[in-house]
Design an enzyme around this catalytic site. Structure first.
Site, PDB file in Angstrom:
ATOM      1  N   LYS A 175       0.846  -1.195   0.000  1.00 36.13           N
ATOM      2  CA  LYS A 175       0.000   0.000   0.000  1.00 36.13           C
ATOM      3  C   LYS A 175       0.883   1.248   0.000  1.00 36.13           C
ATOM      4  O   LYS A 175       1.996   1.201   0.520  1.00 36.13           O
ATOM      5  CB  LYS A 175      -0.911   0.009   1.241  1.00 36.13           C
ATOM      6  CG  LYS A 175      -1.750  -1.234   1.435  1.00 36.13           C
ATOM      7  CD  LYS A 175      -2.859  -1.362   0.427  1.00 36.13           C
ATOM      8  CE  LYS A 175      -3.717  -2.590   0.705  1.00 36.13           C
ATOM      9  NZ  LYS A 175      -4.845  -2.722  -0.240  1.00 36.13           N
ATOM     10  N   LYS A 177      -1.998   1.288  -2.838  1.00 37.56           N
ATOM     11  CA  LYS A 177      -2.087   0.367  -3.964  1.00 37.56           C
ATOM     12  C   LYS A 177      -1.675   1.014  -5.278  1.00 37.56           C
ATOM     13  O   LYS A 177      -1.237   0.329  -6.198  1.00 37.56           O
ATOM     14  CB  LYS A 177      -3.494  -0.212  -4.073  1.00 37.56           C
ATOM     15  CG  LYS A 177      -4.611   0.815  -4.258  1.00 37.56           C
ATOM     16  CD  LYS A 177      -5.947   0.151  -4.597  1.00 37.56           C
ATOM     17  CE  LYS A 177      -6.451  -0.694  -3.463  1.00 37.56           C
ATOM     18  NZ  LYS A 177      -7.764  -1.323  -3.794  1.00 37.56           N
ATOM     19  N   LYS A 201       2.531  -8.703  -2.208  1.00 34.60           N
ATOM     20  CA  LYS A 201       1.573  -8.807  -3.310  1.00 34.60           C
ATOM     21  C   LYS A 201       1.348  -7.467  -3.995  1.00 34.60           C
ATOM     22  O   LYS A 201       1.220  -6.440  -3.336  1.00 34.60           O
ATOM     23  CB  LYS A 201       0.237  -9.332  -2.768  1.00 34.60           C
ATOM     24  CG  LYS A 201      -0.926  -9.302  -3.738  1.00 34.60           C
ATOM     25  CD  LYS A 201      -2.209  -9.737  -3.054  1.00 34.60           C
ATOM     26  CE  LYS A 201      -3.415  -9.523  -3.947  1.00 34.60           C
ATOM     27  NZ  LYS A 201      -3.719  -8.100  -4.168  1.00 34.60           N
ATOM     28  N   GLU A 204      -4.624  -5.650  -6.922  1.00 33.88           N
ATOM     29  CA  GLU A 204      -5.235  -6.155  -8.148  1.00 33.88           C
ATOM     30  C   GLU A 204      -5.228  -5.146  -9.289  1.00 33.88           C
ATOM     31  O   GLU A 204      -5.199  -5.526 -10.465  1.00 33.88           O
ATOM     32  CB  GLU A 204      -6.672  -6.615  -7.878  1.00 33.88           C
ATOM     33  CG  GLU A 204      -7.655  -5.525  -7.488  1.00 33.88           C
ATOM     34  CD  GLU A 204      -7.643  -5.197  -6.008  1.00 33.88           C
ATOM     35  OE1 GLU A 204      -8.521  -4.442  -5.572  1.00 33.88           O
ATOM     36  OE2 GLU A 204      -6.752  -5.696  -5.280  1.00 33.88           O
ATOM     37  N   HIS A 294      -6.402 -13.258  -7.942  1.00 36.07           N
ATOM     38  CA  HIS A 294      -7.253 -12.282  -7.267  1.00 36.07           C
ATOM     39  C   HIS A 294      -8.640 -12.326  -7.893  1.00 36.07           C
ATOM     40  O   HIS A 294      -8.784 -12.579  -9.087  1.00 36.07           O
ATOM     41  CB  HIS A 294      -6.662 -10.874  -7.369  1.00 36.07           C
ATOM     42  CG  HIS A 294      -7.279  -9.917  -6.391  1.00 36.07           C
ATOM     43  ND1 HIS A 294      -8.509  -9.334  -6.604  1.00 36.07           N
ATOM     44  CD2 HIS A 294      -6.858  -9.463  -5.182  1.00 36.07           C
ATOM     45  CE1 HIS A 294      -8.809  -8.557  -5.573  1.00 36.07           C
ATOM     46  NE2 HIS A 294      -7.832  -8.614  -4.698  1.00 36.07           N
ATOM     47  N   ARG A 295      -9.670 -12.067  -7.068  1.00 36.34           N
ATOM     48  CA  ARG A 295     -11.054 -12.202  -7.537  1.00 36.34           C
ATOM     49  C   ARG A 295     -11.746 -10.857  -7.750  1.00 36.34           C
ATOM     50  O   ARG A 295     -12.966 -10.758  -7.603  1.00 36.34           O
ATOM     51  CB  ARG A 295     -11.857 -13.060  -6.567  1.00 36.34           C
ATOM     52  CG  ARG A 295     -11.937 -12.502  -5.146  1.00 36.34           C
ATOM     53  CD  ARG A 295     -12.813 -13.372  -4.253  1.00 36.34           C
ATOM     54  NE  ARG A 295     -12.948 -12.806  -2.921  1.00 36.34           N
ATOM     55  CZ  ARG A 295     -13.873 -13.191  -2.034  1.00 36.34           C
ATOM     56  NH1 ARG A 295     -14.720 -14.153  -2.353  1.00 36.34           N
ATOM     57  NH2 ARG A 295     -13.940 -12.628  -0.848  1.00 36.34           N
TER      58      ARG A 295
END
Length: 473
Positions: A175, A177, A201, A204, A294-295
């Site tokens: 972050k 992001k 990570k 997204e 990722h969803r």
């Protein structure tokens, strides 16, 4: 009038709107092991009988159209049609029904989630006879599962690659992001991995924007991975998001990640699409890359209770299409997720055989015939005080991902990672000693914080943080 037309007319051919239940509602039908079975929550329009509504779903998602056509006589509709074989009312809901539909396997292309969804959740969802329609669950037959590769590697192979056993894996979403330069982004990755996390990570929506092009990000993150590995002696990874505007560009990014020697890439499987996702999963297996999924966009599809598609269906589709991790909700954080229902689809992601259990939302027994499992990722509004509950709920085969719960530590990113790692190790140790994490969780965290100043500081910062809102739907 030609002789052929006269013959057709004489045997009863008649134009007009079909009564679907005459052909597609078949309560006497006995399902086959090779059928794809679907459970739809159907809300008919006023005046439409539930049998007609269920039959219309079966028809419009298989061979049906609104009227009789001449070419019906050129094939065996009885062989290829979907069949609504059972209807039951939804308890406590007015004018809602669960319609069970069986589809013959011949309707679907082998190894294609795209084709399966185009039929089952296609135009039928806009059908006028239905006020609302939701796909609650699918039973995928063994014969169809065997046409898919599934996850590139699966849970056991991932643990072997990472040499990490007996605990959940720890992650962190970097972050903010959006907006960081590639070098500052890589610095945050390094600090988190050095502090004790297994993974960091890309968010997204981090792809290749003007403030940080993908190649620069990949290079700085790779440097962070290798530096942190050298300092800690542990294998580390960063989910490099390969999602792009074209499949060709996505594959170019995955190839570059492999050339850098990093262990894992990432894809937004719903916005990117199942065709792209399956292609990337095949590449990852062939080239030794893990694949994090990722969803993003799932709530557009699954959040409404009476229309759309439940996430358990999207989870099953992901296991077929391929992914080693997928976000699953947390039960305890900022994003929606009921415990029993969440654990139901978590089992569908991880286990080889899952029994029907309506209390957990599982409408069908599902045998995955040794298709590799997927690690559920708990992410969204979680922090160290949630660690006992997360460890108890998700167990060892999971990824616990703290974004703000790492980077929001008052002393910085590395101390935030230390706090999470200490909290996790304390919970795993307590569990292995037979302590009750659900009942003693807060005490376990307090005990651990006595010998970890990083954890003590995190406990103080997040002691009052909760995400509790009354459910309105």
């Amino acid at each position: 009038m030609s002789p052929q037309t006269e013959t057709k007319a004489s045997v009863g051919f008649k134009a007009g709107v079909k009564d679907y239940k005459l052909n597609y509602y078949t309560p006497e039908y006995e399902t086959k092991d090779t059928d794809i079975l679907a459970a739809f929550r159907v809300t008919p329009q006023p005046g439409v009988p539930p049998e007609e509504a269920g039959a219309s779903v079966a028809a419009e998602s298989s061979t049906g159209t609104w009227t009789t056509v001449w070419t019906d006589g050129l094939t065996s509709l009885d062989r290829y049609k979907g069949r609504c074989y059972h209807i039951e009312p939804v308890a406590g809901e007015e004018n809602q029904y669960i319609a069970y539909v069986a589809y013959p396997l011949d309707l679907f292309e082998e190894g294609s989630v795209t084709n399966m969804f185009t039929s089952i959740v296609g135009n039928v969802f806009g059908f006028k006879a239905l006020r609302a329609l939701r796909l609650e669950d699918l039973r995928i037959p063994n014969a169809y599962i065997k046409t898919f590769q599934g996850p590139p590697h699966g849970i056991q192979v991932e643990r072997d690659k990472l040499n990490k056993y007996g605990r959940p894996l720890l992650g962190c979403t970097i972050k903010p992001k959006l907006g960081l330069s590639a070098k500052n982004y890589g610095r945050a990755v390094y600090e988190c991995l050095r502090g004790g996390l297994d993974f960091t990570k890309d968010d997204e929506n981090v792809n290749s924007q003007p403030f940080m092009r993908w190649r620069d990000r990949f290079l700085f993150c790779a440097e962070a991975i290798f530096k942190s590995q050298a300092e800690t002696g542990e294998i580390k990874g960063h989910y490099l998001n390969a999602t792009a505007g074209t499949c060709e560009e996505m594959m170019k990014r995955a190839v570059f990640a492999r050339e850098l020697g990093v262990p894992i890439v990432m894809h937004d499987y719903l916005t990117g699409g199942f065709t792209a996702n399956t292609s990337l999963a095949h590449y990852c297996r062939d080239n030794g890359l893990l694949l994090h999924i990722h969803r993003a966009m799932h709530a557009v599809i699954d959040r409404q209770k009476n229309h759309g598609m439940h996430f358990r269906v999207l989870a099953k589709a992901l296991r077929l299409s391929g992914g080693d991790h997928v976000h699953s909700g947390t039960v305890v954080g900022k994003l929606e997720g009921e415990r029993d229902i969440t654990l139901g689809f978590v089992d569908l992601l991880r286990d080889d055989f899952v029994e029907k259990d309506r209390s957990r939302g599982i409408y069908f027994t599902q045998d995955w015939v040794s298709l590799p499992g997927v690690l559920p990722v708990a992410s969204g509004g979680i922090h160290v005080w949630h660690m006992p509950a997360l460890t108890e709920i998700f167990g060892d085969d999971s990824v616990l991902q703290f974004g703000g719960g790492t980077l929001g530590h008052p002393w910085g990113n590395a101390p935030g990672a230390v706090a999470n790692r200490v909290a996790l190790e304390a919970c795993v140790k307590a569990r292995n000693e037979g302590r009750d994490l659900a009942r003693e969780g807060n005490e376990i965290i307090r005990e651990a914080s006595k010998w970890s100043p990083e954890l003590a500081a995190a406990c103080e910062v997040w002691k009052e943080i909760k995400f509790e809102f009354p459910a309105m739907d």
